[in-house]
Motif scaffolding. Structure first.
Motif, PDB file in Angstrom:
ATOM      1  N   MET A 140       0.827  -1.208   0.000  1.00 47.56           N
ATOM      2  CA  MET A 140       0.000   0.000   0.000  1.00 47.56           C
ATOM      3  C   MET A 140       0.856   1.251   0.000  1.00 47.56           C
ATOM      4  N   ILE A 141       1.880   1.257   0.843  1.00 45.37           N
ATOM      5  CA  ILE A 141       2.779   2.407   0.911  1.00 45.37           C
ATOM      6  C   ILE A 141       3.508   2.599  -0.411  1.00 45.37           C
ATOM      7  N   ALA A 142       3.834   1.482  -1.074  1.00 45.29           N
ATOM      8  CA  ALA A 142       4.613   1.549  -2.313  1.00 45.29           C
ATOM      9  C   ALA A 142       3.811   2.126  -3.465  1.00 45.29           C
ATOM     10  N   TYR A 143       2.619   1.587  -3.735  1.00 47.16           N
ATOM     11  CA  TYR A 143       1.913   2.016  -4.947  1.00 47.16           C
ATOM     12  C   TYR A 143       1.181   3.351  -4.797  1.00 47.16           C
ATOM     13  N   GLU A 144       1.105   3.884  -3.577  1.00 50.07           N
ATOM     14  CA  GLU A 144       0.463   5.182  -3.406  1.00 50.07           C
ATOM     15  C   GLU A 144       1.274   6.316  -4.036  1.00 50.07           C
ATOM     16  N   LEU A 145       2.597   6.153  -4.131  1.00 50.32           N
ATOM     17  CA  LEU A 145       3.441   7.227  -4.693  1.00 50.32           C
ATOM     18  C   LEU A 145       3.120   7.489  -6.160  1.00 50.32           C
ATOM     19  N   PRO A 146       3.213   6.491  -7.055  1.00 53.46           N
ATOM     20  CA  PRO A 146       2.883   6.788  -8.460  1.00 53.46           C
ATOM     21  C   PRO A 146       1.414   7.142  -8.656  1.00 53.46           C
ATOM     22  N   LEU A 147       0.514   6.590  -7.821  1.00 55.03           N
ATOM     23  CA  LEU A 147      -0.896   6.949  -7.926  1.00 55.03           C
ATOM     24  C   LEU A 147      -1.107   8.423  -7.602  1.00 55.03           C
ATOM     25  N   ALA A 148      -0.415   8.907  -6.575  1.00 60.50           N
ATOM     26  CA  ALA A 148      -0.512  10.321  -6.205  1.00 60.50           C
ATOM     27  C   ALA A 148       0.014  11.212  -7.328  1.00 60.50           C
ATOM     28  N   PHE A 149       1.111  10.794  -7.979  1.00 60.73           N
ATOM     29  CA  PHE A 149       1.634  11.555  -9.117  1.00 60.73           C
ATOM     30  C   PHE A 149       0.560  11.716 -10.189  1.00 60.73           C
ATOM     31  N   ALA A 150      -0.106  10.610 -10.546  1.00 57.89           N
ATOM     32  CA  ALA A 150      -1.096  10.644 -11.617  1.00 57.89           C
ATOM     33  C   ALA A 150      -2.248  11.582 -11.278  1.00 57.89           C
ATOM     34  N   VAL A 151      -2.759  11.471 -10.057  1.00 59.24           N
ATOM     35  CA  VAL A 151      -3.916  12.270  -9.654  1.00 59.24           C
ATOM     36  C   VAL A 151      -3.572  13.756  -9.579  1.00 59.24           C
ATOM     37  N   ILE A 152      -2.490  14.070  -8.903  1.00 60.18           N
ATOM     38  CA  ILE A 152      -2.140  15.480  -8.677  1.00 60.18           C
ATOM     39  C   ILE A 152      -1.747  16.170  -9.973  1.00 60.18           C
ATOM     40  N   LEU A 153      -1.012  15.486 -10.850  1.00 57.26           N
ATOM     41  CA  LEU A 153      -0.585  16.115 -12.098  1.00 57.26           C
ATOM     42  C   LEU A 153      -1.772  16.440 -12.999  1.00 57.26           C
ATOM     43  N   VAL A 154      -2.722  15.519 -13.101  1.00 54.50           N
ATOM     44  CA  VAL A 154      -3.895  15.777 -13.938  1.00 54.50           C
ATOM     45  C   VAL A 154      -4.702  16.954 -13.385  1.00 54.50           C
ATOM     46  N   ALA A 155      -4.963  16.943 -12.083  1.00 57.81           N
ATOM     47  CA  ALA A 155      -5.740  18.032 -11.475  1.00 57.81           C
ATOM     48  C   ALA A 155      -5.001  19.365 -11.599  1.00 57.81           C
ATOM     49  N   TRP A 156      -3.693  19.355 -11.383  1.00 58.72           N
ATOM     50  CA  TRP A 156      -2.902  20.590 -11.491  1.00 58.72           C
ATOM     51  C   TRP A 156      -2.937  21.149 -12.909  1.00 58.72           C
ATOM     52  N   ARG A 157      -2.819  20.270 -13.909  1.00 59.72           N
ATOM     53  CA  ARG A 157      -2.807  20.744 -15.301  1.00 59.72           C
ATOM     54  C   ARG A 157      -4.150  21.358 -15.692  1.00 59.72           C
ATOM     55  N   LEU A 158      -5.238  20.765 -15.206  1.00 68.60           N
ATOM     56  CA  LEU A 158      -6.557  21.332 -15.470  1.00 68.60           C
ATOM     57  C   LEU A 158      -6.727  22.671 -14.751  1.00 68.60           C
ATOM     58  N   MET A 173     -14.582  14.026 -15.635  1.00 69.93           N
ATOM     59  CA  MET A 173     -15.300  13.240 -16.640  1.00 69.93           C
ATOM     60  C   MET A 173     -15.750  14.104 -17.802  1.00 69.93           C
ATOM     61  N   GLN A 174     -15.986  15.374 -17.545  1.00 73.43           N
ATOM     62  CA  GLN A 174     -16.491  16.265 -18.590  1.00 73.43           C
ATOM     63  C   GLN A 174     -15.383  17.009 -19.331  1.00 73.43           C
ATOM     64  N   THR A 175     -14.215  17.175 -18.679  1.00 76.21           N
ATOM     65  CA  THR A 175     -13.105  17.914 -19.282  1.00 76.21           C
ATOM     66  C   THR A 175     -11.874  17.028 -19.330  1.00 76.21           C
ATOM     67  N   SER A 176     -11.529  16.555 -20.496  1.00 76.22           N
ATOM     68  CA  SER A 176     -10.381  15.661 -20.638  1.00 76.22           C
ATOM     69  C   SER A 176      -9.075  16.443 -20.559  1.00 76.22           C
ATOM     70  N   VAL A 177      -8.115  15.903 -19.834  1.00 69.12           N
ATOM     71  CA  VAL A 177      -6.813  16.547 -19.730  1.00 69.12           C
ATOM     72  C   VAL A 177      -6.100  16.543 -21.080  1.00 69.12           C
ATOM     73  N   TRP A 178      -6.479  15.599 -21.966  1.00 65.71           N
ATOM     74  CA  TRP A 178      -5.888  15.554 -23.305  1.00 65.71           C
ATOM     75  C   TRP A 178      -6.180  16.831 -24.094  1.00 65.71           C
ATOM     76  N   ASP A 179      -7.285  17.503 -23.773  1.00 67.41           N
ATOM     77  CA  ASP A 179      -7.708  18.677 -24.538  1.00 67.41           C
ATOM     78  C   ASP A 179      -6.983  19.955 -24.136  1.00 67.41           C
ATOM     79  N   VAL A 180      -6.242  19.930 -23.034  1.00 71.51           N
ATOM     80  CA  VAL A 180      -5.626  21.167 -22.548  1.00 71.51           C
ATOM     81  C   VAL A 180      -4.100  21.131 -22.607  1.00 71.51           C
ATOM     82  N   VAL A 181      -3.527  20.033 -23.079  1.00 73.02           N
ATOM     83  CA  VAL A 181      -2.068  19.913 -23.114  1.00 73.02           C
ATOM     84  C   VAL A 181      -1.547  19.987 -24.543  1.00 73.02           C
TER      85      VAL A 181
END
Length: 333
Positions: A140-158, A173-181
Motif C-alpha cells: 500500500m505504501i509503495a503504490y500510493e506514490l505513483p498513484l498520487a503523481f497521476a492524480v495530482i498532475l492531472v488536477a494541477w494541469r486542469l 469526466m467532462q473535461t479531458s486533460v488531453w484537450d488542454v495539453v
C-alpha cells in the motif's frame, strides 16, 4: 424523505450492478488467462458460482482469533468498496453523491478495503496471515506514490488551464486533460497511463504484486484463515474494488463519451455512454491485469517497493517535468 429513499434505492442498485460487473470482469480475466496459457479455462460465469458456494458454506473462526474483528472486516471491505462507487460518474451518468466528494476522498476510500484486509489478517491470529498483512501494508505504501503523481498532475494541469474545480470527479469526466495539453503534455499523459496500468494490479493484489497472498509461500497469506461467507464478502469486495479502480483510471485519463459524437441526449446518451464506459473497463482490465499477470512471475516484496518507488516514482517525476515544460511552452504558467 423522498430524496433519502431514492438515494438508498440507487445505492442498492449500484451495489448490485457493481458486484455483477466486477464478477463478470473476473470471469473475463480468468477465461483470457487460460487461453493465453493454452488452457480451456473455467466458464465465464465461474466467479458467480464460486461466490454462491462460499455463501453456502460455514464460517470458521480460528480459536486464537479476535472473533468480532475477524468477522467485521469483510463487511467493512465490501461496504467501503461500494462507497467508492457512489462518488464516481459512469459515462454521462452523474454520481449518486454528486459533488459530495472529490478525487482526494476517493484516494482515501481506495485504501479502506486493503486496510480491512490487513486488520482481518492480524485479527486471525495466523502467522501466515500476519506475514501477508505486513506485506499488504508495505505494498500500500509503495503504490500510493505513483498513484498520487497521476492524480495530482492531472488536477494541477486542469487547474492552471482555468478549469473550475479540477479535483471534482464530474469535472474530470467532462473535461479531458488531453484537450488542454500540448505535445510534451501528451507524452506525460502516456507515461501516466503506463503508470496506472501497473498501479491497477498492485491495488488488486494481482500477479506479479500478489505477495500478500502468495499461495505457494504463505498458503493464502492474508486470507489463509477466512472461509465461508466471510471469504465470500472479501471476494465481492475485490470484485467491486476492481470496478472502482478501473473506473477511477478511466475518469482520470480516458474520460471520453460517445454521445456527443452522435448528438444523443437524455436516456439514450446515458445508455450509450455507459456501454462505452464498460467496454473501456473491459479493455483496461485485459491490458493492465490479465496480460501483465500472465507474462510475469510474482515479485518479492522488496522488488515491489523498488519498482513502485524508484522506477515508477522516477517516471512520475519525468511526467511532472513534461507537464511543467508543456505549461510553460503553452503560456499558461
Amino acid at each position: 424523505m423522498n430524496i433519502i429513499i431514492t438515494a438508498i434505492i440507487a445505492t442498492v442498485i449500484l451495489a448490485v450492478l457493481g458486484i455483477i460487473f466486477g464478477l463478470f470482469l473476473a470471469g473475463i480475466d480468468r477465461r483470457i488467462t487460460a487461453r493465453m496459457q493454452a488452457r480451456i479455462g473455467p466458464p465465464l460465469l465461474q466467479p458467480f458460482t464460486d461466490v454462491r458456494k462460499l455463501f453456502a458454506k460455514q464460517n470458521i473462526v480460528p480459536a486464537n482469533a479476535v472473533s468480532w474483528l475477524f468477522n467485521l472486516m469483510p463487511v467493512i471491505a465490501l461496504a467501503s468498496s461500494i462507497a467508492i462507487l457512489l462518488y464516481l460518474p459512469f459515462g454521462s451518468l452523474a454520481p449518486i453523491l454528486g459533488d459530495a466528494g472529490d478525487i482526494i476522498l476517493v484516494l482515501y476510500l481506495l485504501i479502506v478495503p486493503s486496510l480491512a484486509l490487513v486488520i482481518g489478517g492480524f485479527a486471525s491470529g495466523s502467522p501466515y496471515a500476519t506475514v501477508g498483512a505486513q506485506r499488504e501494508m508495505v505494498s500500500m505504501i509503495a503504490y500510493e506514490l505513483p498513484l498520487a503523481f497521476a492524480v495530482i498532475l492531472v488536477a494541477w494541469r486542469l487547474m492552471i488551464s482555468g478549469v473550475v474545480n479540477p479535483f471534482s470527479l464530474n469535472t474530470l469526466m467532462q473535461t479531458s486533460v488531453w484537450d488542454v495539453v500540448g505535445p510534451l503534455g501528451i507524452i506525460g499523459i502516456v507515461i501516466l497511463l503506463f503508470l496506472f496500468a501497473w498501479i491497477t494490479p498492485g491495488e488488486l493484489s494481482k500477479v506479479p504484486f500478489d505477495s500478500p497472498e502468495a499461495e505457494t509461500e504463505l498458503a493464502g497469506g492474508i486470507l489463509a484463515e477466512y472461509s465461508g461467507k466471510n471469504l465470500g464478502m472479501f471476494s465481492l469486495a475485490q470484485a467491486v474494488k476492481t470496478v472502482a479502480i478501473i473506473a477511477f483510471g478511466i475518469i482520470l485519463l480516458l474520460p471520453w463519451n460517445l454521445s456527443p459524437a452522435f448528438g444523443l441526449s437524455g436516456i439514450s446518451a446515458g445508455a450509450v455512454d455507459l456501454v462505452f464506459f464498460a467496454v473501456k473497463a473491459i479493455i483496461i482490465m485485459i491490458l493492465s491485469v490479465t496480460v501483465i499477470k500472465t507474462m510475469m512471475a510474482r515479485f518479492r516484496i522488496t522488488q515491489v517497493v523498488k519498482l513502485y518507488w524508484f522506477v515508477f516514482g522516477a517516471l512520475g517525476i519525468i511526467a511532472m517535468i513534461l507537464f511543467v515544460a508543456d505549461a510553460f511552452l503553452m503560456g499558461v504558467l
